[in-house]
Design a protein around this motif. Structure first.
Motif, PDB file in Angstrom:
ATOM      1  N   PRO A 161       0.824  -1.217   0.000  1.00 46.10           N
ATOM      2  CA  PRO A 161       0.000   0.000   0.000  1.00 46.10           C
ATOM      3  C   PRO A 161       0.855   1.262   0.000  1.00 46.10           C
ATOM      4  O   PRO A 161       1.954   1.293   0.554  1.00 46.10           O
ATOM      5  N   THR A 162       0.339   2.284  -0.635  1.00 49.54           N
ATOM      6  CA  THR A 162       0.963   3.604  -0.632  1.00 49.54           C
ATOM      7  C   THR A 162       0.068   4.561   0.144  1.00 49.54           C
ATOM      8  O   THR A 162      -1.147   4.603  -0.083  1.00 49.54           O
ATOM      9  N   VAL A 163       0.661   5.305   1.072  1.00 48.86           N
ATOM     10  CA  VAL A 163      -0.089   6.248   1.897  1.00 48.86           C
ATOM     11  C   VAL A 163       0.403   7.656   1.594  1.00 48.86           C
ATOM     12  O   VAL A 163       1.585   7.969   1.803  1.00 48.86           O
ATOM     13  N   ASP A 164      -0.484   8.492   1.113  1.00 49.24           N
ATOM     14  CA  ASP A 164      -0.187   9.890   0.831  1.00 49.24           C
ATOM     15  C   ASP A 164      -0.359  10.673   2.133  1.00 49.24           C
ATOM     16  O   ASP A 164      -1.485  10.844   2.616  1.00 49.24           O
ATOM     17  N   LEU A 165       0.747  11.131   2.709  1.00 51.31           N
ATOM     18  CA  LEU A 165       0.678  11.795   4.011  1.00 51.31           C
ATOM     19  C   LEU A 165       0.122  13.214   3.926  1.00 51.31           C
ATOM     20  O   LEU A 165      -0.043  13.866   4.962  1.00 51.31           O
TER      21      LEU A 165
ATOM     22  N   ASP B 232      -7.791  10.123   7.306  1.00 55.24           N
ATOM     23  CA  ASP B 232      -7.685   9.232   6.148  1.00 55.24           C
ATOM     24  C   ASP B 232      -6.321   8.537   6.115  1.00 55.24           C
ATOM     25  O   ASP B 232      -6.222   7.336   5.840  1.00 55.24           O
ATOM     26  N   ALA B 233      -5.248   9.311   6.384  1.00 53.43           N
ATOM     27  CA  ALA B 233      -3.905   8.720   6.406  1.00 53.43           C
ATOM     28  C   ALA B 233      -3.789   7.672   7.503  1.00 53.43           C
ATOM     29  O   ALA B 233      -3.212   6.594   7.295  1.00 53.43           O
TER      30      ALA B 233
ATOM     31  N   LEU C 289      -5.494   4.429   6.462  1.00 55.72           N
ATOM     32  CA  LEU C 289      -4.705   3.671   5.496  1.00 55.72           C
ATOM     33  C   LEU C 289      -3.515   2.990   6.159  1.00 55.72           C
ATOM     34  O   LEU C 289      -3.183   1.836   5.847  1.00 55.72           O
ATOM     35  N   ILE C 290      -2.859   3.695   7.072  1.00 53.21           N
ATOM     36  CA  ILE C 290      -1.717   3.114   7.782  1.00 53.21           C
ATOM     37  C   ILE C 290      -2.173   1.961   8.663  1.00 53.21           C
ATOM     38  O   ILE C 290      -1.510   0.918   8.739  1.00 53.21           O
TER      39      ILE C 290
ATOM     40  N   PHE D 226       4.280  -0.132   4.270  1.00 57.44           N
ATOM     41  CA  PHE D 226       3.603   0.841   3.420  1.00 57.44           C
ATOM     42  C   PHE D 226       4.611   1.841   2.875  1.00 57.44           C
ATOM     43  O   PHE D 226       5.607   2.163   3.520  1.00 57.44           O
TER      44      PHE D 226
ATOM     45  N   ALA E  87       5.343   5.613   1.974  1.00 57.58           N
ATOM     46  CA  ALA E  87       4.877   6.939   2.375  1.00 57.58           C
ATOM     47  C   ALA E  87       5.292   7.951   1.313  1.00 57.58           C
ATOM     48  O   ALA E  87       6.479   8.082   0.998  1.00 57.58           O
TER      49      ALA E  87
END
Length: 376
Positions: free
Chosen positions: A59-63, A69-70, A73-74, A84, A86
């Protein structure tokens, strides 16, 4: 590798370390076959296994997303695959790129310059370079004595008398770039600790209050190209002895994670972790697995050699509880222990934990020794 084989290989192993040239030195010498001390004898799973789960990706998490929301996802990533990517993490791209390129420059400088720092001592000074042997337990299970990898270890603390002395590290550009990178990641590490703390539902400051999270140890790994890549390991399967680890890497690839195993370090399939441009890769370590009372997963991973031409470079920064006293105890956070889910691990000290890794290897078995119902 049997005890007899280890004994027979002892002279070759000693000669390799006495050369102080690392695996890079073998490549520089023009070897066309892999020396026996690097040969893997394990046939399953194959080291060049392709990722069978083509649809799976870390997974990719847009900080830059709204914080709830972040965090969501984390939480999902840390509970499932333990990794993940970041993005929009706030660490300048130039700082990351400079650190990776100068780490490469260290490993690719003339042999005499890097050999001055060659040392197998795990502690001691601020800087050491070596090809770190695989754990003895893993050797006995048929793995090679040495990985196809050289490592520059830079220890930034804790020190009782001020800043670490990195003066021996050459080239000077490497010293400056790694110091700048470490400084930039200090803030990112605190941010990740806060996000993981929120993901556990215990408040953004809880991990920092309980652990005083610090990133002292940096490992700059260099995986040279290999004439027979399928016959070596870049690193054996392992979990990290950390709260969490932050990894910067180039685009060569080779990192794999074990997916959907049996929870005890067995079964499952190996999948490639494709590098994501501009991202920092975060993975959960064994200490956070314990602290979270198994809410979060530390997942076994390894590195395979992908190329006969290109070297892979990565920089791992390990974030751990600040060491205040050797008697300080680690264990599940009290608020994560309930009648429905009692503590799954007994309390232990960090030195006790590291001793277990040295004795039982760097895979899941070392942390399982601290389970409440363990027979060990």
């Amino acid at each position: 590798m049997s005890a007899a084989e280890v004994h027979d290989a002892a002279p070759a192993l000693a000669a390799f370390h006495e050369s102080r040239a690392g695996v890079r030195g073998l490549v520089e010498s023009g070897v066309t076959t892999v020396p026996p001390i690097f040969l893997t004898r394990t046939a399953s799973p194959p080291l060049q296994q392709e990722s069978p789960a083509a649809a799976f990706s870390i997974p990719t998490v847009d900080l830059s997303l709204p914080r709830p929301d972040a965090v969501a996802l984390i939480r999902a990533a840390a509970r499932s695959c333990g990794f993940f990517h970041a993005t929009n993490h706030g660490v300048p791209a130039g700082v990351v790129a400079s650190a990776v390129s100068t780490a490469r420059a260290f490993h690719e400088q003339p042999r005499a310059a890097r050999s001055a720092l060659y040392s197998l001592e795990p502690g001691g000074g601020a800087v050491a370079y070596s090809t770190i042997p695989n754990a003895p337990l893993q050797q006995q299970e048929g793995a090679p004595l040495l990985p196809w990898r050289d490592t520059l270890r830079v220890r930034f603390g804790p020190w009782e008398d001020g800043e670490p002395d990195l003066g021996r590290l050459r080239p000077a550009a490497c010293r400056d770039a790694l110091r700048e990178y470490h400084s930039a990641l200090a803030g990112f590490g605190k941010e990740v600790a806060g996000l993981l703390s929120e993901a556990l539902g215990v408040g953004a400051e809880r991990l920092e209050e309980a652990m005083r999270v610090e990133g002292w140890l940096m490992a700059c790994h260099y995986y040279p190209p290999c004439p027979e890549p399928a016959r070596v390991v870049g690193s054996l399967e392992h979990t990290d002895p950390s709260l969490f680890t932050v990894l910067a890497q180039d685009g060569v690839g080779g990192l794999q994670v074990r997916r959907d195993g049996d929870g005890d370090g067995g079964g499952g399939e190996w999948v490639d972790v494709e590098p994501v441009a501009g991202a920092l890769l975060v993975n959960i370590g064994d200490v956070l697995k314990v602290v979270s009372n198994d809410e979060l997963k530390s997942v076994e991973h390894r590195v395979v050699i992908k190329s006969t031409q290109d070297a892979r470079v990565s920089i791992a920064l390990f974030f751990n509880p600040a060491r205040r006293d050797k008697s300080d105890l680690l264990g599940p956070l009290p608020e994560l222990v309930t009648p429905e889910k009692p503590a799954l691990y007994r309390s232990f000290t960090f030195p006790e934990f590291m001793s277990s890794r040295r004795e039982y290897g760097h895979s899941r078995s070392s942390i399982e020794r601290f389970k409440v119902n363990s027979s060990q």
